[in-house]
Structure formats: C-alpha cells, structure tokens
Write a protein that holds these residues in place. Structure first.
Motif, PDB file in Angstrom:
ATOM      1  N   THR A 159       0.814  -1.223   0.000  1.00 20.65           N
ATOM      2  CA  THR A 159       0.000   0.000   0.000  1.00 20.65           C
ATOM      3  C   THR A 159       0.843   1.267   0.000  1.00 20.65           C
ATOM      4  O   THR A 159       0.299   2.365  -0.092  1.00 20.65           O
ATOM      5  N   CYS A 160       2.158   1.138   0.117  1.00 21.64           N
ATOM      6  CA  CYS A 160       3.026   2.316   0.040  1.00 21.64           C
ATOM      7  C   CYS A 160       2.783   3.057  -1.274  1.00 21.64           C
ATOM      8  O   CYS A 160       2.823   2.455  -2.341  1.00 21.64           O
ATOM      9  N   ILE A 161       2.516   4.364  -1.176  1.00 23.64           N
ATOM     10  CA  ILE A 161       2.205   5.148  -2.369  1.00 23.64           C
ATOM     11  C   ILE A 161       3.403   5.969  -2.848  1.00 23.64           C
ATOM     12  O   ILE A 161       3.271   6.826  -3.720  1.00 23.64           O
ATOM     13  N   GLY A 162       4.562   5.716  -2.245  1.00 22.56           N
ATOM     14  CA  GLY A 162       5.774   6.395  -2.713  1.00 22.56           C
ATOM     15  C   GLY A 162       5.749   7.899  -2.545  1.00 22.56           C
ATOM     16  O   GLY A 162       6.341   8.637  -3.340  1.00 22.56           O
ATOM     17  N   CYS A 163       5.093   8.384  -1.482  1.00 23.61           N
ATOM     18  CA  CYS A 163       4.942   9.828  -1.317  1.00 23.61           C
ATOM     19  C   CYS A 163       6.229  10.499  -0.845  1.00 23.61           C
ATOM     20  O   CYS A 163       6.481  11.663  -1.138  1.00 23.61           O
ATOM     21  N   GLY A 164       7.023   9.759  -0.075  1.00 23.12           N
ATOM     22  CA  GLY A 164       8.271  10.334   0.432  1.00 23.12           C
ATOM     23  C   GLY A 164       8.157  10.984   1.794  1.00 23.12           C
ATOM     24  O   GLY A 164       9.114  11.601   2.272  1.00 23.12           O
ATOM     25  N   ALA A 165       7.003  10.847   2.447  1.00 22.11           N
ATOM     26  CA  ALA A 165       6.846  11.447   3.772  1.00 22.11           C
ATOM     27  C   ALA A 165       7.835  10.847   4.770  1.00 22.11           C
ATOM     28  O   ALA A 165       8.301  11.530   5.691  1.00 22.11           O
ATOM     29  N   CYS A 166       8.153   9.565   4.566  1.00 23.90           N
ATOM     30  CA  CYS A 166       9.098   8.897   5.468  1.00 23.90           C
ATOM     31  C   CYS A 166      10.456   9.587   5.411  1.00 23.90           C
ATOM     32  O   CYS A 166      11.090   9.833   6.436  1.00 23.90           O
ATOM     33  N   VAL A 167      10.890   9.923   4.203  1.00 18.41           N
ATOM     34  CA  VAL A 167      12.169  10.611   4.031  1.00 18.41           C
ATOM     35  C   VAL A 167      12.086  12.017   4.629  1.00 18.41           C
ATOM     36  O   VAL A 167      12.999  12.472   5.317  1.00 18.41           O
ATOM     37  N   GLU A 224       4.619   9.077  10.520  1.00 15.42           N
ATOM     38  CA  GLU A 224       4.180  10.039   9.507  1.00 15.42           C
ATOM     39  C   GLU A 224       3.669   9.391   8.226  1.00 15.42           C
ATOM     40  O   GLU A 224       3.074  10.057   7.389  1.00 15.42           O
ATOM     41  N   CYS A 225       3.918   8.100   8.047  1.00 18.58           N
ATOM     42  CA  CYS A 225       3.499   7.428   6.812  1.00 18.58           C
ATOM     43  C   CYS A 225       1.973   7.450   6.697  1.00 18.58           C
ATOM     44  O   CYS A 225       1.275   6.978   7.584  1.00 18.58           O
ATOM     45  N   PRO A 226       1.427   7.989   5.598  1.00 15.90           N
ATOM     46  CA  PRO A 226      -0.029   8.046   5.459  1.00 15.90           C
ATOM     47  C   PRO A 226      -0.657   6.661   5.316  1.00 15.90           C
ATOM     48  O   PRO A 226      -1.869   6.517   5.478  1.00 15.90           O
TER      49      PRO A 226
HETATM   50  S1  SF4 Z   1       5.651   7.564   3.890  1.00 18.62           S
HETATM   51 FE1  SF4 Z   1       7.168   6.323   2.830  1.00 18.62          FE
HETATM   52  S2  SF4 Z   1       6.531   4.194   3.245  1.00 18.62           S
HETATM   53 FE2  SF4 Z   1       4.745   5.516   3.694  1.00 18.62          FE
HETATM   54  S3  SF4 Z   1       3.563   5.599   1.802  1.00 18.62           S
HETATM   55 FE3  SF4 Z   1       4.931   7.378   1.745  1.00 18.62          FE
HETATM   56  S4  SF4 Z   1       6.775   6.605   0.649  1.00 18.62           S
HETATM   57 FE4  SF4 Z   1       5.590   4.797   1.262  1.00 18.62          FE
END
Ligand code: SF4
Ligand code: HEM
Ligand code: FES
Lengths: 248, 222
Positions: A159-167, A224-226
């Motif tokens: 389900t990871c959407i590759g948003c980059g919030a983790c980074v 923080e991961c959505p």
């Molecule tokens: S925060 Fe990171 S792990 Fe979570 S959905 Fe976004 S890219 Fe994927």
C-alpha cells in the motif's frame, strides 16, 4: 478564518529560494488544505503574481503526489493521511502555517514546493519488480495458495504510495521505510523469490547511491506514513539483505 | 573497513554489534564494581585478576578498546552522512511529534559518554598502566578498593560520573532495543526486548551512580 502563511518560494532548481509571508482571509473549515492553496493561488493570479507551485494529482490519498511539510511535519498535523486529505478544520483562525517542500539531498526542489522524487523511481527500477510473463492467458490468481496472514502482510507493504513522507520526516532523510516496503511486498510471496537476493541488494545499493541517510530507528517514518507502513518491513529488509549477502 | 562503510545496512549492523558488545561489557563491569560496595575483599581479588590475567590484559582489553573505537567512529560517520542527506534544513521541523528525544540525540548522549570515557581512562586505566608498566611497582592485590574509594573523594568527580551515567541511561534507552531492529529482529519478542531495554537502561546506570555516590559519602579513614 484568517491564516498567516509562510511558504517556501523558489524560482527554479538552481535559485536560492526563501520563505514568503501571505495572509489569507475567508478560509472555510471544510476546505481541504489544497483547496486553501488553490484560493491563495487565485488571489495571486488575479494580482498578476506568480502562483505557488505544489504537487497534487488524485486528491484522494492514493497517488502520493501531494507532498508538503506543514508546520514541521510531513502532510501536516494529522496522522495516516496525505495533504489532500487534510482539512482546514485541523487549524484555527489566526494560525500561522509554515509550508515547505520535502527536504532531502536526494529530493532536490524543482520549483517552490515541488521536489524531484525520481530517486524513488530509480530505487524501484533497481529491483522492485518480478519477471513473470503477463500474457492474456487467464491464470487463476489462486493457483499458488498463499496463507492469508502472509498475503495480508504483503498487501500492507504494497500500500506504500511512494509519497516520500518517510524521508521528509526522518532526521536523517533515510529512505529505509519506502525501500523496505517495496522489498517486502515481494519478499513475502513465492512469486518474489526468484529475484529475491538480487532485488534487495540492488535496491539498497541504489538507495545508498541516491544519497539518502542511514536509519537510526527513531520511528518517525512509521508515525508520519499516510499508509501506516510498519518498521517491521525495515527489519525484514535487513534480514533479506543479510541472507542475500551471505549467499554472495 | 571500507567495505563495511559502503552499505547503509552494514554500517548499522556494525553500530548494533559494537553497541551490544559494549552493553555486555557494561554489565560485566557493573558486577565487579558493585562488589566494591558489598565486599571489598571480593572487589580486590576480582580487580587483581582483571589487572594481571594475561588473557584479560592482552586479548580482552584490546578487543574492548577496539570495540569502543569502532562504535564511536562509526557513530561519527553515520552522523556526518545523515546530516548531509538532509541538505537544506527545514525552517520548521517538529521532531518531537514523531520520534522520542533520546532517539534523535544519540550523538549527543554518545559524545558525553565519550568525554566521560576520557576522564575514566585517565582516572583508572592510565593509573594502572603507569603502576604496572612505567613505575614497575610490585603486585599488590589489596590496593584496589582503597584506590577506588579515594578517587571519589572530590565532589566534582562524583558529580561528573553521575551526570555521565544519566546520559548513558538515555543512550541505552534507545540504543539497546534499536540494535535488535538494526539486526533484523522485529517479531513477537520485540515487546519483551523493549521492556528489558527500559529496565536495563535505568537499573545499570542507576547502580553505577549509586556506587560513585556511596564511595563519595563513605571515605576510608585511617
Ligand atoms: S511515507 Fe514512505 S513508506 Fe509511507 S507511503 Fe509514503 S513513501 Fe511509502
Ligand atoms: C559504554 C558506552 C556505549 C554503549 C554501551 C553504547 C551502546 C549503543 C547501542 C546499543 C546503540 C544502538 C545501535 C543501533 O541502533 O544499531 C548505540 C548507538 C549509537 N551510539 Fe553508542 N554506546 C556507547 C558509547 C557511545 C559513544 C562513546 C558514542 C560516541 C559518540 C556513541 C554514539 C552512538 C551513536 C551516534 C549511535 C546511534 C547510531 C545510529 O543509529 O545512527 N555511543 N550505542
Ligand atoms: S494528491 Fe494524490 S495522494 Fe494527495
């Protein structure tokens, strides 16, 4: 409500950029955060000013495009949502809201609040796939039985959407949560076993090459991961990495 | 070492293994120290054993020193790389919203421990080395307890030791359980590991602080 916005403005990738103050009146609590920015942009356009560029696409929390650091947190003060799912009822009249782009060396700013996240694409291209032929021939999805809890765990990772919030959240700008989700979704399933060893090694190598930081296990990414991607995925990726390294 | 520095995951394993090694050492060191309060005779004989057994002196001690060096050098390398990975810093960054203070400040608690180790080495290790290899004084299995207690006569040293133990506690509070995650252990035992981490990181540093304070308050009077 009336809001005092501090927004990062940057002309292009090579420009220096700075915070600019805006005051916006007449914001309704049932607007979404992006609608609020739309209204600000309407005002700017009508005044003949350059609108603020920000990323967005689906506006329903599934594409991962929207990416704003709001008051020091990725996707703003609420958890388990993206910016497009954030509503102005999470703020109060008279609030100051600081809006910045994701900050990571591997995510350079393109313009204003938009960052270049192709580093994630390159991590995916390094191994985030399986080489099975997808012909038109219908194959029963259940031809290979998979235990429910394993299928569920793999699906959770997927389900990871590759948003980059983790980074964006990580004090080290580490991409371990994203990469581990992309490794885990295949590592758990039989279809992923063929390339398993190469996958984890190549994806981790690419992640390091892009200049993301190391993991300190602070857990900020998970909070923080959505999509609620769990730190268990990082531990799983580490295990995959060890066994791949041992195999040579 | 360059091979180890190449992969971020390998670097973390080095950090975790060296950290856990130091945790084991810390426990063993504590067991010996606590005898200085309970039974000075035992403390003397164990200290003498540690000081003169060739296995301890010429194998274990160099391994320990190497472990400390590997751990803090790798800590610096990680810190530098991690700072670089952010690039431009946020105008507003709310680290406390999503991660505990201890986990975000390992380098600072680590630096205090490193400074403490400098003083501690000067206090005991340099003293021992001078005694044995510079002044060539004779073996004296009964000197350790008294020497130790005397060290804690000055209030400033006692306080510095006690403050350092607080920082050690904070370092372990995150570090101990974190090292299991780094090594890929995140399973049904993780909750237990977290509880054990909290117990350990409070009890052991508190014990060390107690020993320092005890000797400060109970000087040897002849
Ligand atoms: S925060 Fe990171 S792990 Fe979570 S959905 Fe976004 S890219 Fe994927
Ligand atoms: C007796 C002393 C010490 C013990 C027992 C100890 C223990 C640990 C442990 C168990 C970890 C966790 C490793 C992981 O998460 O993988 C750790 C991390 C760390 N230690 Fe230490 N440590 C000690 C001294 C030091 C010193 C002197 C420094 C010097 C600066 C230091 C700096 C760090 C840093 C920066 C980390 C975090 C690394 C990261 O996760 O990014 N430590 N320590
Ligand atoms: S715009 Fe698609 S997730 Fe927000």
């Amino acid at each position: 409500m009336k809001l005092y916005l501090k927004i990062w403005r940057q002309k292009d990738a090579s420009a220096k950029g700075q915070m600019v103050d805006y005051t916006l009146d007449g914001v309704e609590s049932d607007m979404s955060f992006l609608e609020m920015l739309d209204i600000l942009n309407e005002e700017l356009i009508s005044k003949g000013e350059e609108p603020i560029e920000f990323d967005h696409d689906c506006r329903e929390g599934i594409c991962g495009t929207c990416s704003l650091q709001i008051n020091g947190r990725p996707h703003g003060p609420d958890t388990m949502i993206t910016v497009c799912q954030l509503h102005m009822r999470s703020f109060n009249d008279g609030d100051e809201i600081v809006i910045e782009p994701w900050r990571a060396k591997a995510f350079p700013v393109i313009k204003d609040l938009i960052v270049d996240r192709t580093a994630f694409d390159r991590i995916q291209q390094a191994g985030g796939y399986i080489s099975v032929n997808t012909s038109g021939r219908p194959v029963d999805a259940n031809a290979i039985p998979i235990e429910k809890h394993i299928a569920d765990t793999a699906m959770d990772a997927a389900t990871c959407i590759g948003c980059g919030a983790c980074v964006a959240a990580c004090k080290n700008a580490s991409a371990m949560l994203f990469t581990s989700a992309k490794v885990s979704q295949f590592a758990l399933l039989p279809q992923g076993q063929v390339e398993a060893a190469d996958r984890v090694q190549n994806m981790v190598r690419q992640m390091d090459l892009e200049g993301f930081g190391n993991c300190t296990n602070t857990g900020a990414c998970e909070i923080e991961c959505p999509k609620g991607i769990s730190l268990e995925n990082i531990a799983r990726m580490n295990r995959e990495y060890f066994s791949a390294s041992l195999k040579g | 070492m360059s091979g180890l520095i190449k992969s971020s995951i390998a670097r973390k394993v080095v950090m975790a293994l060296s950290g856990l090694f130091l945790v084991v050492f810390l426990t063993q060191h504590f067991v010996i120290n606590i005898t200085s309060v309970i039974d000075p005779e035992t403390f003397n004989s164990w200290s003498h054993f540690m000081g003169y057994n060739p296995l301890v002196q010429f194998i274990l001690q160099p391994i320990l020193i190497a472990g400390v060096i590997i751990h803090f050098v790798m800590g610096f390398i990680l810190e530098i790389q991690n700072k670089k990975a952010r690039g431009i810093s946020y105008v507003k960054y709310k680290g406390s919203a999503n991660a505990p203070w201890v986990s975000r400040n390992m380098i600072y608690s680590g630096l205090v421990i490193l400074a403490f180790l400098g003083l501690h080495f000067y206090d005991f290790w340099v003293h021992e080395m001078t005694y044995k290899y510079v002044e060539f004084l004779p073996e004296d299995p009964s000197r350790y307890h008294e020497e130790t207690v005397e060290k804690f006569a000055p209030f400033w040293r006692t306080i510095i030791y006690m403050i350092s133990f607080v920082l050690l506690s904070l370092h372990l509070w995150h570090g101990f359980s974190s090292s299991f995650q780094s090594m890929g252990v995140n399973n049904k035992y993780s909750a237990g590991i977290k509880i054990f981490t909290k117990l350990f990181s409070v009890v052991i540093p508190l014990g060390y602080a107690f020993i320092a304070l005890y000797h400060h308050l109970n000087p040897i009077t002849h």
